[in-house]
Write an enzyme that holds these catalytic residues in place. Structure first.
Site, PDB file in Angstrom:
ATOM      1  CG  ASN A   1       2.872  23.221  -8.910  1.00 58.11           C
ATOM      2  OD1 ASN A   1       3.969  22.312  -9.119  1.00 58.11           O
ATOM      3  ND2 ASN A   1       2.982  23.688  -7.727  1.00 58.11           N
ATOM      4  CD1 TRP A   2       1.780  20.321 -14.864  1.00 56.84           C
ATOM      5  CD2 TRP A   2       3.033  18.998 -15.683  1.00 56.84           C
ATOM      6  NE1 TRP A   2       1.676  20.737 -16.201  1.00 56.84           N
ATOM      7  CE2 TRP A   2       2.555  19.740 -16.607  1.00 56.84           C
ATOM      8  CE3 TRP A   2       4.245  18.131 -16.097  1.00 56.84           C
ATOM      9  CZ2 TRP A   2       3.054  19.609 -18.091  1.00 56.84           C
ATOM     10  CZ3 TRP A   2       4.417  17.793 -17.496  1.00 56.84           C
ATOM     11  CH2 TRP A   2       3.750  18.468 -18.288  1.00 56.84           C
ATOM     12  CE  LYS A   3       0.295  21.877  -6.109  1.00 56.59           C
ATOM     13  NZ  LYS A   3      -0.469  22.036  -5.189  1.00 56.59           N
TER      14      LYS A   3
ATOM     15  N   GLY B   1      -2.393  24.559 -10.035  1.00 53.83           N
ATOM     16  CA  GLY B   1      -1.855  23.036  -9.705  1.00 53.83           C
ATOM     17  C   GLY B   1      -2.812  21.944 -10.264  1.00 53.83           C
ATOM     18  N   GLY B   2      -3.956  21.627  -9.791  1.00 47.87           N
ATOM     19  CA  GLY B   2      -4.997  20.522  -9.838  1.00 47.87           C
ATOM     20  C   GLY B   2      -5.302  20.577 -11.455  1.00 47.87           C
TER      21      GLY B   2
ATOM     22  CG  HIS C   1       4.250  25.711  -3.697  1.00 47.84           C
ATOM     23  ND1 HIS C   1       3.404  24.870  -2.746  1.00 47.84           N
ATOM     24  CD2 HIS C   1       3.537  26.021  -4.710  1.00 47.84           C
ATOM     25  CE1 HIS C   1       2.169  24.789  -3.156  1.00 47.84           C
ATOM     26  NE2 HIS C   1       1.919  25.251  -4.507  1.00 47.84           N
TER      27      HIS C   1
ATOM     28  CD  GLU D   1       1.487  21.590  -2.335  1.00 52.22           C
ATOM     29  OE1 GLU D   1       2.190  21.189  -3.083  1.00 52.22           O
ATOM     30  OE2 GLU D   1       0.273  21.869  -2.585  1.00 52.22           O
TER      31      GLU D   1
ATOM     32  N   GLY E   1      -5.565  23.477  -3.468  1.00 47.72           N
ATOM     33  CA  GLY E   1      -6.144  22.172  -3.500  1.00 47.72           C
ATOM     34  C   GLY E   1      -7.229  21.868  -3.021  1.00 47.72           C
TER      35      GLY E   1
ATOM     36  CD  GLU F   1       0.220  29.147  -5.134  1.00 51.74           C
ATOM     37  OE1 GLU F   1      -0.151  29.017  -6.422  1.00 51.74           O
ATOM     38  OE2 GLU F   1       1.080  28.555  -4.655  1.00 51.74           O
TER      39      GLU F   1
ATOM     40  CB  SER G   1      -9.351  26.085  -5.810  1.00 50.84           C
ATOM     41  OG  SER G   1      -8.686  25.336  -4.805  1.00 50.84           O
TER      42      SER G   1
HETATM   43  P1  PGA Z   1      -4.371  24.153  -7.034  1.00 43.17           P
HETATM   44  O1  PGA Z   1      -2.693  24.453  -6.626  1.00 43.17           O
HETATM   45  O2  PGA Z   1      -4.703  24.895  -8.130  1.00 43.17           O
HETATM   46  O3  PGA Z   1      -4.431  22.673  -7.231  1.00 43.17           O
HETATM   47  O4  PGA Z   1      -5.031  24.690  -5.843  1.00 43.17           O
HETATM   48  C1  PGA Z   1      -2.129  25.740  -7.000  1.00 43.17           C
HETATM   49  C2  PGA Z   1      -0.586  25.661  -6.223  1.00 43.17           C
HETATM   50  O5  PGA Z   1      -0.339  24.894  -5.358  1.00 43.17           O
HETATM   51  O6  PGA Z   1       0.290  26.201  -6.879  1.00 43.17           O
END
Ligand code: PGA
Length: 250
Positions: A9-11, A232-233, A94, A96, A172, A166, A211
């Protein structure tokens, strides 16, 4: 046997150039693993990434999808539009989006259904906040999020869906749920689905997200109910993401 899957997930953490570089790195370095891999760029880059991924083993996904099929919904992207560019997956729910864009259990269920209707595979994200984990309501929270979609779309729609557990406190933050903590919730999710349909519960891929890194992926993937990761990251570095992808036990 369930196939394993890692989804990046490149956000909103990439630009046109870095997206191209990342795709180059992924295509060049992709090992031939017996598992699936997908990336979810920002909408704007989907057409170009789609072209670059043609004839590769890397699948494409979106980070969200509209609650409706078409109409006067300024700024939204419909599932059928994503389908036009060979998207296979769409993340829905998600944390967010739930926290910052007013997504509710109802709108998440609508998005899930839109993905199903367009023959996209929804990656349904669920997970508890830190305070909910601390006050012991993790299972209750996850069950409520899942049940909202089950009631709206029915168990049969989970034949073509993926779930991502998640924990919000792990996204993050560098804090990861331990493999045991994650496994416990994954098993809970599978059992909840099994009450409705045993076969679907056994077949569905349940990813862990929060993470995930090359350093912790192997321990997570060794758990019986963890079928991969939503990253994500660490999906923004081809090297890290491919290391995670290579962490499944043969
Ligand atoms: P993260 O994000 O790996 O940076 O914790 C995961 C996600 O939001 O799907």
């Amino acid at each position: 046997m369930r196939r394993n899957l890692v989804v990046g997930n490149w956000k909103m953490k990439i630009n046109h150039q870095s997206a191209q570089d990342l795709i180059d790195g992924l295509i060049e370095g992709l090992p031939s693993e017996d598992a699936d891999i997908a990336v979810c760029p920002p909408y704007l880059y989907i057409p170009e990434v789609s072209q670059r991924l043609a004839n590769t083993a890397i699948e494409l996904g979106a980070q969200n999808v509209a609650t409706h099929q078409e109409g006067a919904y300024t700024g939204e992207i419909a599932a059928v539009m994503l389908k036009d560019f060979n998207c296979k997956y769409a993340i829905v729910g998600h944390s967010e989006r739930r926290a910052n864009y007013a997504d509710t259990d109802t709108t998440v269920a609508q998005r899930f259904q839109q993905a199903i209707d367009a023959d996209l595979i929804p990656v349904l994200a669920v997970g508890e906040l830190l305070e909910q984990r601390e006050n012991g309501t993790t299972f209750e929270v996850v069950a409520k999020q899942l049940n909202a979609v089950l009631e709206f779309s029915g168990i049969d729609s989970f034949k073509n869906a993926v779930i991502a557990y998640e924990p919000v406190w792990a996204i993050g933050t560098g804090l990861t749920a331990s493999a045991e903590q994650a496994q416990e919730v994954h098993l809970f999710i599978r059992q909840l689905l099994a009450e409705k349909n045993q076969q679907i519960a056994e077949k569905i891929q349940i990813l862990y997200g929060g993470s995930v890194k090359p350093q912790n992926a192997e321990a997570l993937f060794a758990m019986p109910d963890i079928d991969g990761a939503l990253v994500g990251g660490d999906s923004l570095s081809a090297d890290s993401f491919l290391k995670i992808y290579s962490s499944f036990q043969k």
